[in-house]
Design a protein around this motif. Structure first.
Motif, PDB file in Angstrom:
ATOM      1  N   SER A 345       0.847  -1.191   0.000  1.00 25.90           N
ATOM      2  CA  SER A 345       0.000   0.000   0.000  1.00 25.90           C
ATOM      3  C   SER A 345       0.881   1.240   0.000  1.00 25.90           C
ATOM      4  N   PHE A 346       0.308   2.323  -0.494  1.00 24.36           N
ATOM      5  CA  PHE A 346       1.035   3.595  -0.423  1.00 24.36           C
ATOM      6  C   PHE A 346       0.056   4.742  -0.277  1.00 24.36           C
ATOM      7  N   LYS A 347       0.566   5.830   0.336  1.00 24.85           N
ATOM      8  CA  LYS A 347      -0.201   7.058   0.513  1.00 24.85           C
ATOM      9  C   LYS A 347       0.594   8.216  -0.067  1.00 24.85           C
ATOM     10  N   ILE A 348      -0.075   9.068  -0.813  1.00 27.41           N
ATOM     11  CA  ILE A 348       0.560  10.245  -1.405  1.00 27.41           C
ATOM     12  C   ILE A 348      -0.266  11.470  -1.042  1.00 27.41           C
ATOM     13  N   GLY A 349       0.383  12.475  -0.479  1.00 34.55           N
ATOM     14  CA  GLY A 349      -0.311  13.705  -0.124  1.00 34.55           C
ATOM     15  C   GLY A 349       0.298  14.902  -0.823  1.00 34.55           C
ATOM     16  N   LEU A 350      -0.541  15.753  -1.366  1.00 34.79           N
ATOM     17  CA  LEU A 350      -0.100  16.970  -2.037  1.00 34.79           C
ATOM     18  C   LEU A 350      -0.942  18.115  -1.472  1.00 34.79           C
ATOM     19  N   GLY A 351      -0.433  18.691  -0.380  1.00 33.44           N
ATOM     20  CA  GLY A 351      -1.243  19.658   0.356  1.00 33.44           C
ATOM     21  C   GLY A 351      -1.901  19.003   1.555  1.00 33.44           C
ATOM     22  N   ILE A 352      -1.623  17.732   1.749  1.00 31.49           N
ATOM     23  CA  ILE A 352      -2.089  16.975   2.913  1.00 31.49           C
ATOM     24  C   ILE A 352      -0.887  16.252   3.484  1.00 31.49           C
ATOM     25  N   LYS A 353      -0.655  16.370   4.773  1.00 30.79           N
ATOM     26  CA  LYS A 353       0.569  15.835   5.371  1.00 30.79           C
ATOM     27  C   LYS A 353       0.306  14.517   6.086  1.00 30.79           C
ATOM     28  N   THR A 354       1.230  13.583   5.874  1.00 28.05           N
ATOM     29  CA  THR A 354       1.185  12.301   6.576  1.00 28.05           C
ATOM     30  C   THR A 354       2.605  11.893   6.943  1.00 28.05           C
ATOM     31  N   GLU A 355       2.756  10.932   7.817  1.00 30.09           N
ATOM     32  CA  GLU A 355       4.083  10.428   8.182  1.00 30.09           C
ATOM     33  C   GLU A 355       4.708   9.765   6.967  1.00 30.09           C
ATOM     34  N   GLY A 356       5.875  10.257   6.550  1.00 33.17           N
ATOM     35  CA  GLY A 356       6.495   9.759   5.319  1.00 33.17           C
ATOM     36  C   GLY A 356       7.509   8.672   5.575  1.00 33.17           C
ATOM     37  N   ASP A 357       7.057   7.538   6.125  1.00 32.52           N
ATOM     38  CA  ASP A 357       7.988   6.458   6.408  1.00 32.52           C
ATOM     39  C   ASP A 357       7.735   5.270   5.476  1.00 32.52           C
ATOM     40  N   LEU A 358       8.614   4.290   5.580  1.00 27.38           N
ATOM     41  CA  LEU A 358       8.542   3.070   4.776  1.00 27.38           C
ATOM     42  C   LEU A 358       8.692   1.893   5.724  1.00 27.38           C
ATOM     43  N   VAL A 359       7.753   0.955   5.659  1.00 23.04           N
ATOM     44  CA  VAL A 359       7.781  -0.232   6.513  1.00 23.04           C
ATOM     45  C   VAL A 359       7.655  -1.470   5.634  1.00 23.04           C
ATOM     46  N   ILE A 360       8.621  -2.379   5.770  1.00 27.62           N
ATOM     47  CA  ILE A 360       8.640  -3.608   4.978  1.00 27.62           C
ATOM     48  C   ILE A 360       8.552  -4.778   5.947  1.00 27.62           C
ATOM     49  N   SER A 361       7.451  -5.517   5.886  1.00 25.66           N
ATOM     50  CA  SER A 361       7.189  -6.590   6.840  1.00 25.66           C
ATOM     51  C   SER A 361       7.589  -7.941   6.272  1.00 25.66           C
ATOM     52  N   GLY A 362       8.251  -8.751   7.101  1.00 27.89           N
ATOM     53  CA  GLY A 362       8.685 -10.072   6.665  1.00 27.89           C
ATOM     54  C   GLY A 362       8.379 -11.145   7.684  1.00 27.89           C
ATOM     55  N   THR A 363       8.668 -12.365   7.337  1.00 24.84           N
ATOM     56  CA  THR A 363       8.357 -13.501   8.205  1.00 24.84           C
ATOM     57  C   THR A 363       9.335 -13.638   9.371  1.00 24.84           C
ATOM     58  N   LYS A 364      10.466 -12.930   9.330  1.00 21.70           N
ATOM     59  CA  LYS A 364      11.435 -12.978  10.425  1.00 21.70           C
ATOM     60  C   LYS A 364      11.521 -11.669  11.192  1.00 21.70           C
TER      61      LYS A 364
END
Length: 447
Positions: A345-364
């Motif tokens: 999933s991704f979120k893009i804001g242009l004039g709307i602010k959100t936390e700009g982080d990246l999270v990659i989930s794995g089995t370990k």
């Protein structure tokens, strides 16, 4: 036994290197040579290293001067090595005079006179291709590229093009570019590579024309907004043995490249989900102009799709969007992708602010990259057992554009028409997603 240690990149090994190693060897009985890794060179801002670390190690071995070769991977390693190997003398070229005096606490420090008249920099300048780069467009990103190009060897910005000759003239004065054009045909006659930083809807036309003229192209975001156009451009480039690159700077910076490599080697197990977010409060007239392909998906979808597709590929089975609109363009979009064994999933804001982080989930475990993740200098691998957590630090020099420009130059030098750092198939898939969205598919509009 008296041990001597020295360090270097040893790119394009030349007589100066050999002379220095020989003199270092004469200082003692046993010579240890530290060779910097590619990653460490990038972190120190050395973007123009020609030989890989394997090639450089082999070259040192063939001199017969090193009793032992080690790899230098991080800042502060010299002290660790001196203590680990019980070193008596640290030797380095005299151009570093005074820089390593702090090591006198641990051993003797000797600065060896360098051989005059020869250097790796000079050799690189002799063998590097003469890139006569022309810039199309004179906006903010073009100006940043003009600044960043100073840090990449072999590149001369020799021309700028803008249909408004006054804008081209002003750019020329600001960045000392010798030739200005408002005619694309004349512009193309005086360059062999181009950076396209013009309005979105002109990228395809300019790139196609330049490729047909035998010119290498670095194409700014969005690469194109149609899948068929992206495919056509890569077909033209490949058939003419030209370099065509998607200018997503994140793809070429040290932290992102290493992050992808670590994940693919199983650091966090099998990837099952990728979440990316990017936003800005900036709403310039162009960015929210529907007639100029404005909106978050046109502006920034390529960044958010980059980690998703580099890790999960382009064979998603479903994609859906929810958008908040203004003046016919999206100022906020939330998108989900479904893969056979993962989600994203991704979120893009242009004039709307959100936390700009990246999270990659794995089995370990999972990997976390804090905002702004698209300018990464740090990320963490986190696990159930917190004692296993790892932190990774990297340099991110300037605006980051120097990394993509260096990759562009390197690909031209090695005649690589297929870009390993950002495969053509991924760029094509990004264009497919943007076209799908712009056609109104699987899109829900919220108030």
């Amino acid at each position: 036994m008296k041990k001597v240690i020295t360090y270097g990149t040893y790119d394009l090994l030349h007589q100066g290197h050999i002379n220095l190693l020989r003199r270092a060897k004469e200082l003692g009985d046993y010579l240890i040579v530290g060779v910097t890794t590619d990653k460490y060179d990038y972190e120190r801002g050395k973007l123009n290293v020609h030989n890989s670390v394997i090639e450089r190690i082999k070259a040192i071995e063939e001199t017969g001067l090193a009793d032992q070769i080690i790899i230098e991977e991080y800042v502060g390693q010299k002290i660790d090595d001196i203590q680990k190997y019980d070193v008596d003398i640290f030797a380095i070229g005299s151009d570093w005079e005074g820089e390593f005096d702090y090591l006198r606490e641990y051993c003797d420090v000797v600065y060896i006179p360098r051989t005059e008249g020869v250097s790796s920099t000079q050799l690189r300048e002799e063998i590097m291709p003469n890139i006569k780069l022309g810039i199309i467009g004179t906006g903010s990103i073009a100006k940043r590229m003009a600044e960043e190009a100073k840090y990449v060897s072999g590149v001369e910005i020799c021309a700028v093009y803008n249909p408004d000759i006054n804008e081209a003239s002003l750019f020329s004065q600001l960045y000392n570019v010798p030739n200005i054009y408002d005619n694309i045909e004349d512009f193309a006659k005086n360059i062999n590579a181009a950076y396209i930083a013009s309005p979105h809807l002109t990228h395809y036309g300019y790139a196609k024309y330049l490729l047909q003229q035998g010119i290498h192209v670095l194409n700014e975001l969005p690469f194109t907004l149609k899948e068929s156009e992206a495919r056509e451009l890569f077909d033209i480039a490949t058939s003419n043995k030209l370099v065509l690159m998607d200018a997503i700077k994140t793809a070429y910076c040290p932290a992102f490249k290493h992050m992808v490599s670590l994940i693919k080697t199983g650091l966090i197990g099998e990837v099952v989900d990728v979440e990316a977010a990017q936003s800005t409060l900036e709403q310039t007239p162009r960015k929210i102009d529907v007639n100029q392909a404005g909106g978050g998906m046109s502006e920034d979808a390529s960044f958010s799709l980059l980690p998703i597709m580099m890790l999960l590929g382009d064979k998603y089975s479903d994609i859906r969007f929810v958008s908040k609109m203004k003046n016919g363009v999206d100022i906020y979009t939330y998108a989900t992708l479904v893969y056979p064994k993962a989600t994203a999933s991704f979120k893009i804001g242009l004039g709307i602010k959100t936390e700009g982080d990246l999270v990659i989930s794995g089995t370990k475990g999972y990997l976390y990259v804090p905002a702004p993740w698209w300018k990464p200098s740090y990320f963490e691998a986190r696990f159930e057992d917190m004692s296993q957590n790892k932190k990774f630090f990297y340099s991110y020099e300037g605006e980051g554009l120097r990394y993509e420009l260096q990759e562009f130059v390197s690909n031209i030098f090695y005649n690589r028409t297929h870009n390993a750092q950002l495969p053509h198939s991924i760029t094509i898939a990004m264009a497919r997603v943007q076209e799908f969205y712009r056609n109104g598919n699987n899109k829900v509009i919220i108030g």
